[in-house]
Design an enzyme around this catalytic site. Structure first.
Site, mmCIF file in Angstrom:
data_model
loop_
_atom_site.group_PDB
_atom_site.id
_atom_site.type_symbol
_atom_site.label_atom_id
_atom_site.label_comp_id
_atom_site.label_asym_id
_atom_site.label_seq_id
_atom_site.Cartn_x
_atom_site.Cartn_y
_atom_site.Cartn_z
ATOM 1 N N SER A 11 72.238 -1.881 40.954
ATOM 2 C CA SER A 11 71.647 -1.222 39.610
ATOM 3 C C SER A 11 71.443 0.392 39.969
ATOM 4 O O SER A 11 70.964 0.737 41.114
ATOM 5 C CB SER A 11 70.533 -1.472 38.598
ATOM 6 N N GLU A 13 68.728 4.451 38.504
ATOM 7 C CA GLU A 13 68.342 4.906 37.874
ATOM 8 C C GLU A 13 68.195 6.482 37.785
ATOM 9 O O GLU A 13 69.087 6.726 38.838
ATOM 10 C CB GLU A 13 66.429 4.499 37.744
ATOM 11 N N ASP A 104 51.498 6.837 33.973
ATOM 12 C CA ASP A 104 50.282 7.506 34.197
ATOM 13 C C ASP A 104 49.427 8.202 33.230
ATOM 14 O O ASP A 104 50.502 8.623 31.939
ATOM 15 C CB ASP A 104 50.712 8.335 35.439
ATOM 16 N N PHE A 211 56.752 13.281 47.021
ATOM 17 C CA PHE A 211 57.257 12.191 46.363
ATOM 18 C C PHE A 211 55.893 10.771 46.320
ATOM 19 O O PHE A 211 55.292 9.456 45.772
ATOM 20 C CB PHE A 211 58.323 10.941 46.237
ATOM 21 N N HIS A 261 68.363 -1.516 43.384
ATOM 22 C CA HIS A 261 68.335 -1.000 42.033
ATOM 23 C C HIS A 261 67.763 0.696 43.012
ATOM 24 O O HIS A 261 67.106 0.945 44.291
ATOM 25 C CB HIS A 261 66.895 -1.247 41.756
#
Length: 280
Positions: A11, A13, A104, A211, A261
């Site tokens: 999958s 994103e 967040d 990140f 993913h």
């Protein structure tokens, strides 16, 4: 999350583009990745719902591929009434899958909202919509940055799964043993649903370091040192990254991971190179 199953259960994103150029580019990325027959695509959701409309517009765009597309939904900063309206909107659009997150609290927002944790959001979605949505939640193999320790974090994770989640998608990581250890701990607490490892291709060291520092993902020292040694040599960084991540993916799959993913950052080529390495 879809009847269209890739043998690896892959999958992808995306994040909602904020320019016309980005939206046009995403069509090509979507089409290139759709050729790999993913189980689903997911589309991120800004802090406090700051990209809610762009998320839905991106979901519409990605769904044109013919594959299930799941918007992210976060509860921090949102009231139940807002979430109820959004769930109704998604149902009206024919959306049947969600990624439910705590989220967040962005700077400048006054309140947390009525729901504080992802397990409460999952419970709310189930109360409001029954089994209409297949729900994915997040997992943190190296522990959520705000958790006191890994055992507490796994307990919190188990609560999300027990609240009605169908699958989990992990934060990205670079140490396979962290994933296998997390899965073992979750299984010991009775979690039976699939826990899909999240994969971040390595293409830019500065962005990756930023990140990772923000989300608590550990970059092993040997990887950091090698990436630092390449400096601005983007080709060497990409080649090294492809090798490292391909080996990681193969080990995860060999160890029983139910799929992969990919956090694509709206790019196709890095993910496709990795898939070619592990399926060729």
């Amino acid at each position: 999350m879809s009847t269209q199953q890739h043998p690896l259960g892959i999958s992808f994103e995306f994040f909602p583009p904020n320019t016309d150029v980005g939206r046009d580019k995403l069509v090509g990325v979507r089409d290139a990745l759709a050729e790999r027959e993913p189980r689903f695509f997911s589309v991120t959701y800004g802090a406090g719902g700051s990209t809610q409309d762009r998320t839905l517009n991106t979901v519409r765009q990605v769904r044109e591929s013919g594959f299930t597309t799941a918007p992210h939904l976060s509860c921090i900063g949102s009231e139940k009434g807002q979430l109820r309206e959004l769930l109704a909107r998604y149902r009206g659009e024919g959306i049947e899958s969600l990624v439910a997150l705590r989220g967040d609290l962005p700077s400048g927002m006054g309140g947390i909202g009525e729901l504080r944790y992802a397990n409460e959001l999952v419970e709310f979605i189930r109360e409001e919509t029954g089994d209409h949505f297949e729900i994915a939640v997040a997992a943190y193999p190296e522990s959520h940055p705000q958790a006191p320790n890994l055992d507490k974090d796994v307990e919190n994770f188990a609560r999300k799964m027990q609240a009605g989640a169908n699958i989990a998608i992990t934060q990205y990581f670079f140490t396979a043993d962290a994933y296998f250890n997390f899965v073992d701990k979750a299984r010991a607490l009775g979690v039976e649903q699939p826990i899909i490892p999240g994969i971040m291709p390595i293409t830019n060291y500065a962005k990756l370091a930023r990140f990772s520092d923000a989300c608590g993902a550990e970059i092993p020292r040997w990887i950091r040192k090698q990436l630092e040694a390449y400096g601005d040599d983007s080709e060497s960084i990409a080649a090294f990254g492809d090798e490292v991540i391909s080996r990681l993916c193969q080990r995860l799959l060999d160890g029983g991971a139910p799929g992969l993913h990919f956090y694509t950052l709206n790019q196709a080529a890095p993910t496709l190179r990795i898939l070619d390495n592990i399926t060729g």
